[in-house]
Scaffold this motif. Structure first.
Motif, PDB file in Angstrom:
ATOM      1  N   CYS A   1       0.828  -1.217   0.000  1.00 23.32           N
ATOM      2  CA  CYS A   1       0.000   0.000   0.000  1.00 23.32           C
ATOM      3  C   CYS A   1       0.858   1.262   0.000  1.00 23.32           C
ATOM      4  CB  CYS A   1      -0.938   0.006   1.199  1.00 23.32           C
ATOM      5  SG  CYS A   1      -2.256  -1.205   1.086  1.00 23.32           S
ATOM      6  N   GLU A   2       1.896   1.293   0.820  1.00 25.57           N
ATOM      7  CA  GLU A   2       2.787   2.452   0.862  1.00 25.57           C
ATOM      8  C   GLU A   2       3.501   2.649  -0.470  1.00 25.57           C
ATOM      9  OE1 GLU A   2       5.528   2.012   4.071  1.00 25.57           O
ATOM     10  OE2 GLU A   2       4.062   2.526   5.595  1.00 25.57           O
ATOM     11  N   ALA A   3       4.006   1.562  -1.027  1.00 25.80           N
ATOM     12  CA  ALA A   3       4.746   1.662  -2.283  1.00 25.80           C
ATOM     13  C   ALA A   3       3.843   2.125  -3.427  1.00 25.80           C
ATOM     14  CB  ALA A   3       5.395   0.323  -2.627  1.00 25.80           C
ATOM     15  N   VAL A   4       2.628   1.591  -3.498  1.00 23.67           N
ATOM     16  CA  VAL A   4       1.698   1.999  -4.554  1.00 23.67           C
ATOM     17  C   VAL A   4       1.349   3.475  -4.396  1.00 23.67           C
ATOM     18  CG1 VAL A   4      -0.667   1.710  -5.403  1.00 23.67           C
ATOM     19  CG2 VAL A   4       0.767  -0.292  -4.998  1.00 23.67           C
ATOM     20  N   SER A   5       1.108   3.898  -3.167  1.00 21.09           N
ATOM     21  CA  SER A   5       0.777   5.301  -2.922  1.00 21.09           C
ATOM     22  C   SER A   5       1.938   6.214  -3.298  1.00 21.09           C
ATOM     23  CB  SER A   5       0.407   5.493  -1.452  1.00 21.09           C
ATOM     24  OG  SER A   5       0.110   6.828  -1.187  1.00 21.09           O
ATOM     25  N   GLU A   6       3.136   5.852  -2.904  1.00 21.48           N
ATOM     26  CA  GLU A   6       4.298   6.674  -3.230  1.00 21.48           C
ATOM     27  C   GLU A   6       4.577   6.668  -4.727  1.00 21.48           C
ATOM     28  OE1 GLU A   6       7.483   5.328  -0.737  1.00 21.48           O
ATOM     29  OE2 GLU A   6       6.586   6.204   1.056  1.00 21.48           O
ATOM     30  N   TYR A   7       4.356   5.530  -5.365  1.00 23.52           N
ATOM     31  CA  TYR A   7       4.594   5.428  -6.804  1.00 23.52           C
ATOM     32  C   TYR A   7       3.586   6.271  -7.587  1.00 23.52           C
ATOM     33  CZ  TYR A   7       5.676   3.286 -11.286  1.00 23.52           C
ATOM     34  OH  TYR A   7       6.050   3.075 -12.585  1.00 23.52           O
ATOM     35  N   ASN A   8       2.321   6.245  -7.159  1.00 21.71           N
ATOM     36  CA  ASN A   8       1.267   6.963  -7.880  1.00 21.71           C
ATOM     37  C   ASN A   8       1.143   8.426  -7.471  1.00 21.71           C
ATOM     38  OD1 ASN A   8       0.461   4.780  -9.438  1.00 21.71           O
ATOM     39  ND2 ASN A   8      -0.919   4.038  -7.876  1.00 21.71           N
ATOM     40  N   PHE A   9       1.288   8.719  -6.184  1.00 20.15           N
ATOM     41  CA  PHE A   9       1.003  10.058  -5.682  1.00 20.15           C
ATOM     42  C   PHE A   9       2.227  10.808  -5.173  1.00 20.15           C
ATOM     43  CE2 PHE A   9      -2.862   7.512  -4.795  1.00 20.15           C
ATOM     44  CZ  PHE A   9      -3.673   8.100  -5.738  1.00 20.15           C
ATOM     45  N   LYS A  10       3.381  10.195  -5.270  1.00 19.08           N
ATOM     46  CA  LYS A  10       4.652  10.795  -4.827  1.00 19.08           C
ATOM     47  C   LYS A  10       4.777  10.781  -3.306  1.00 19.08           C
ATOM     48  CE  LYS A  10       5.321  11.779  -9.125  1.00 19.08           C
ATOM     49  NZ  LYS A  10       5.168  10.555  -9.818  1.00 19.08           N
ATOM     50  N   HIS A  11       5.999  10.942  -2.837  1.00 19.91           N
ATOM     51  CA  HIS A  11       6.308  10.840  -1.410  1.00 19.91           C
ATOM     52  C   HIS A  11       5.699  11.980  -0.598  1.00 19.91           C
ATOM     53  CE1 HIS A  11       9.450   8.388  -3.310  1.00 19.91           C
ATOM     54  NE2 HIS A  11       9.368   7.665  -2.219  1.00 19.91           N
ATOM     55  N   THR A  12       5.730  13.185  -1.157  1.00 18.87           N
ATOM     56  CA  THR A  12       5.257  14.349  -0.406  1.00 18.87           C
ATOM     57  C   THR A  12       3.779  14.208  -0.049  1.00 18.87           C
ATOM     58  OG1 THR A  12       6.851  15.701  -1.598  1.00 18.87           O
ATOM     59  CG2 THR A  12       5.131  16.865  -0.408  1.00 18.87           C
ATOM     60  N   TYR A  13       2.960  13.866  -1.034  1.00 18.16           N
ATOM     61  CA  TYR A  13       1.525  13.707  -0.776  1.00 18.16           C
ATOM     62  C   TYR A  13       1.272  12.552   0.187  1.00 18.16           C
ATOM     63  CZ  TYR A  13      -3.341  12.498  -1.383  1.00 18.16           C
ATOM     64  OH  TYR A  13      -4.652  12.184  -1.136  1.00 18.16           O
ATOM     65  N   THR A  14       1.931  11.427  -0.054  1.00 16.24           N
ATOM     66  CA  THR A  14       1.709  10.244   0.784  1.00 16.24           C
ATOM     67  C   THR A  14       2.071  10.530   2.231  1.00 16.24           C
ATOM     68  OG1 THR A  14       2.162   8.814  -1.097  1.00 16.24           O
ATOM     69  CG2 THR A  14       2.302   7.810   1.072  1.00 16.24           C
ATOM     70  N   THR A  15       3.204  11.174   2.449  1.00 13.49           N
ATOM     71  CA  THR A  15       3.648  11.475   3.811  1.00 13.49           C
ATOM     72  C   THR A  15       2.687  12.429   4.509  1.00 13.49           C
ATOM     73  OG1 THR A  15       5.949  11.144   3.162  1.00 13.49           O
ATOM     74  CG2 THR A  15       5.558  12.375   5.180  1.00 13.49           C
ATOM     75  N   SER A  16       2.335  13.515   3.836  1.00 13.55           N
ATOM     76  CA  SER A  16       1.441  14.487   4.474  1.00 13.55           C
ATOM     77  C   SER A  16       0.045  13.904   4.697  1.00 13.55           C
ATOM     78  CB  SER A  16       1.361  15.767   3.649  1.00 13.55           C
ATOM     79  OG  SER A  16       0.863  15.492   2.367  1.00 13.55           O
ATOM     80  N   HIS A  17      -0.452  13.113   3.758  1.00 17.51           N
ATOM     81  CA  HIS A  17      -1.780  12.504   3.902  1.00 17.51           C
ATOM     82  C   HIS A  17      -1.796  11.487   5.055  1.00 17.51           C
ATOM     83  CE1 HIS A  17      -5.751  11.290   2.629  1.00 17.51           C
ATOM     84  NE2 HIS A  17      -5.360  10.029   2.641  1.00 17.51           N
ATOM     85  N   ARG A  18      -0.749  10.655   5.123  1.00 17.14           N
ATOM     86  CA  ARG A  18      -0.672   9.650   6.186  1.00 17.14           C
ATOM     87  C   ARG A  18      -0.624  10.325   7.560  1.00 17.14           C
ATOM     88  NH1 ARG A  18       4.635   6.381   6.076  1.00 17.14           N
ATOM     89  NH2 ARG A  18       4.358   7.303   4.077  1.00 17.14           N
ATOM     90  N   GLN A  19       0.171  11.370   7.687  1.00 17.47           N
ATOM     91  CA  GLN A  19       0.289  12.034   8.977  1.00 17.47           C
ATOM     92  C   GLN A  19      -0.978  12.797   9.339  1.00 17.47           C
ATOM     93  OE1 GLN A  19       3.955  14.165   9.437  1.00 17.47           O
ATOM     94  NE2 GLN A  19       5.147  12.277   9.415  1.00 17.47           N
ATOM     95  N   SER A  20      -1.678  13.336   8.356  1.00 20.01           N
ATOM     96  CA  SER A  20      -2.938  14.025   8.669  1.00 20.01           C
ATOM     97  C   SER A  20      -4.001  13.029   9.124  1.00 20.01           C
ATOM     98  CB  SER A  20      -3.431  14.822   7.467  1.00 20.01           C
ATOM     99  OG  SER A  20      -3.832  13.956   6.427  1.00 20.01           O
ATOM    100  N   LYS A  21      -3.987  11.821   8.566  1.00 22.70           N
ATOM    101  CA  LYS A  21      -4.922  10.781   9.014  1.00 22.70           C
ATOM    102  C   LYS A  21      -4.630  10.363  10.449  1.00 22.70           C
ATOM    103  CE  LYS A  21      -7.618  10.096   5.532  1.00 22.70           C
ATOM    104  NZ  LYS A  21      -9.042  10.339   5.613  1.00 22.70           N
TER     105      LYS A  21
END
Length: 107
Positions: free
Chosen positions: A61-81
Motif C-alpha cells: 500500500c505504501e509503495a503503490v501510494s508513493e509510486y502513484n502520488f509521490k512521497h510528499t503527498y503520501t507522507t502528508s496525507h498519512r500524517q494528517s490521518k
C-alpha cells in the motif's frame, strides 16, 4: 515434428528482433512499470527478511501510494490521518525523494 513445435515461437522471435524494439532498448525506454513498483516494495522491505502478511500488505500500500502520488503527498496525507502535522524537515525529505525519483524516471 520438432519444427512444428517451434512455429508458435517464430512471431515472438520476430517481434523481439524488430528494429523499433531494439531502438527503444538502446534508448533505455523499455523499463517495465511493474518492475519499478516492485523495486519500491523491496526497497522498503527486502525479500531476505521474513514478513507477516500484514506487513507485506502495508508495504505494498505504501509503495503503490508513493509510486502513484509521490512521497510528499503520501507522507502528508498519512500524517494528517493520524492527526499529526508533518514537520518542515519531513516534507523537505519527501520532496528530495520525489525529485530523485523523477530524475531516475527521466533517465
Amino acid at each position: 515434428m520438432f519444427l512444428k513445435s517451434l512455429f508458435p515461437l517464430i512471431p515472438v522471435f520476430q517481434r523481439l528482433g524488430a528494429d523499433d524494439l531494439l531502438q527503444r532498448c538502446l534508448e533505455a525506454r523499455t523499463k517495465n512499470a511493474n518492475e519499478s513498483l516492485l523495486s519500491c516494495i523491496w526497497n522498503k522491505y527486502p525479500k531476505e527478511k521474513f514478513l507477516t502478511k500484514r506487513k507485506i500488505s502495508i508495504a505494498v500500500c505504501e509503495a503503490v501510494s508513493e509510486y502513484n502520488f509521490k512521497h510528499t503527498y503520501t507522507t502528508s496525507h498519512r500524517q494528517s490521518k493520524l492527526e499529526l502535522s508533518p514537520g518542515s524537515t519531513t516534507l523537505q525529505l519527501a520532496k528530495r525523494r520525489d525529485d530523485r525519483a523523477n530524475q531516475q524516471r527521466q533517465k
